[in-house]
Motif scaffolding. Structure first.
Motif, PDB file in Angstrom:
ATOM      1  N   LYS A  60     -28.668 -82.300 -37.877  1.00 37.00           N
ATOM      2  CA  LYS A  60     -29.026 -80.906 -37.642  1.00 37.00           C
ATOM      3  C   LYS A  60     -28.109 -79.969 -38.432  1.00 37.00           C
ATOM      4  CE  LYS A  60     -29.380 -77.507 -33.968  1.00 37.00           C
ATOM      5  NZ  LYS A  60     -29.083 -77.206 -32.565  1.00 37.00           N
ATOM      6  N   VAL A  61     -28.691 -79.064 -39.215  1.00 38.57           N
ATOM      7  CA  VAL A  61     -27.928 -78.061 -39.947  1.00 38.57           C
ATOM      8  C   VAL A  61     -27.489 -76.982 -38.959  1.00 38.57           C
ATOM      9  CG1 VAL A  61     -28.017 -76.290 -41.753  1.00 38.57           C
ATOM     10  CG2 VAL A  61     -29.190 -78.481 -42.099  1.00 38.57           C
ATOM     11  N   VAL A  62     -26.174 -76.739 -38.880  1.00 37.43           N
ATOM     12  CA  VAL A  62     -25.659 -75.714 -37.966  1.00 37.43           C
ATOM     13  C   VAL A  62     -25.061 -74.523 -38.707  1.00 37.43           C
ATOM     14  CG1 VAL A  62     -25.304 -77.305 -36.036  1.00 37.43           C
ATOM     15  CG2 VAL A  62     -23.440 -76.911 -37.675  1.00 37.43           C
ATOM     16  N   PRO A  87     -29.549 -71.015 -38.731  1.00 39.32           N
ATOM     17  CA  PRO A  87     -28.745 -72.094 -38.143  1.00 39.32           C
ATOM     18  C   PRO A  87     -27.797 -71.521 -37.086  1.00 39.32           C
ATOM     19  CG  PRO A  87     -28.793 -72.294 -40.532  1.00 39.32           C
ATOM     20  CD  PRO A  87     -29.417 -70.967 -40.188  1.00 39.32           C
ATOM     21  N   GLN A  88     -27.369 -72.345 -36.186  1.00 36.87           N
ATOM     22  CA  GLN A  88     -26.582 -71.944 -35.021  1.00 36.87           C
ATOM     23  C   GLN A  88     -25.431 -70.986 -35.343  1.00 36.87           C
ATOM     24  OE1 GLN A  88     -25.087 -75.347 -32.932  1.00 36.87           O
ATOM     25  NE2 GLN A  88     -23.825 -74.148 -31.554  1.00 36.87           N
ATOM     26  N   TYR A 129     -22.981 -75.203 -49.345  1.00 38.64           N
ATOM     27  CA  TYR A 129     -22.781 -76.346 -48.454  1.00 38.64           C
ATOM     28  C   TYR A 129     -23.497 -76.107 -47.137  1.00 38.64           C
ATOM     29  CZ  TYR A 129     -19.375 -73.414 -46.029  1.00 38.64           C
ATOM     30  OH  TYR A 129     -18.778 -72.388 -45.331  1.00 38.64           O
ATOM     31  N   GLU A 130     -23.667 -77.186 -46.414  1.00 39.69           N
ATOM     32  CA  GLU A 130     -24.208 -77.128 -45.061  1.00 39.69           C
ATOM     33  C   GLU A 130     -23.252 -77.862 -44.133  1.00 39.69           C
ATOM     34  OE1 GLU A 130     -28.914 -77.161 -46.336  1.00 39.69           O
ATOM     35  OE2 GLU A 130     -28.106 -78.905 -45.295  1.00 39.69           O
ATOM     36  N   LEU A 131     -23.029 -77.281 -42.971  1.00 37.93           N
ATOM     37  CA  LEU A 131     -22.341 -77.996 -41.905  1.00 37.93           C
ATOM     38  C   LEU A 131     -23.416 -78.631 -41.064  1.00 37.93           C
ATOM     39  CD1 LEU A 131     -19.669 -75.390 -40.706  1.00 37.93           C
ATOM     40  CD2 LEU A 131     -19.436 -77.177 -42.445  1.00 37.93           C
ATOM     41  N   LYS A 132     -23.224 -79.902 -40.731  1.00 31.87           N
ATOM     42  CA  LYS A 132     -24.220 -80.624 -39.954  1.00 31.87           C
ATOM     43  C   LYS A 132     -23.585 -81.266 -38.733  1.00 31.87           C
ATOM     44  CE  LYS A 132     -27.473 -81.660 -43.622  1.00 31.87           C
ATOM     45  NZ  LYS A 132     -28.264 -82.728 -44.244  1.00 31.87           N
ATOM     46  N   LYS A 133     -24.366 -81.296 -37.679  1.00 35.19           N
ATOM     47  CA  LYS A 133     -24.005 -82.054 -36.479  1.00 35.19           C
ATOM     48  C   LYS A 133     -25.074 -83.123 -36.370  1.00 35.19           C
ATOM     49  CE  LYS A 133     -22.691 -81.692 -31.708  1.00 35.19           C
ATOM     50  NZ  LYS A 133     -22.431 -80.833 -30.574  1.00 35.19           N
TER      51      LYS A 133
END
Length: 84
Positions: free
Chosen positions: A17-19, A76-77, A10-14
């Protein structure tokens, strides 16, 4: 014995933008853990079908490698190391 196929990437996005890039066998629980850890994101996007934990971890490492290739060798962040 067949290994369980219960893990996804999975990707967390804001926004767009992938964070964060990760793996889990329980997306709802993991999203709550990220929120309680203070990660700032607007959505969790499942990026794979269910697979073995080993397969998901390899896919995660490959995704991070691609991300770094396109972002001046930076993760990513919220990813701390190069393999997730």
């Amino acid at each position: 014995m067949t290994k369980k196929r219960d893990t996804v990437t999975y990707e967390l996005k804001k926004g767009n933008k992938v964070v964060y890039v990760g793996t889990t066998n329980n997306p709802d629980r993991r999203a709550k853990e990220h929120k309680s850890d203070g990660k700032d994101f607007s959505k969790m996007e499942i990026t794979s079908r269910k697979m073995t934990e080993d397969g998901a971890m390899k896919k995660e490492a490959d995704r991070l490698k691609t991300y770094r290739k396109n972002h001046k060798n930076k993760n990513p962040q919220y990813n701390k190391d190069n393999d997730g």
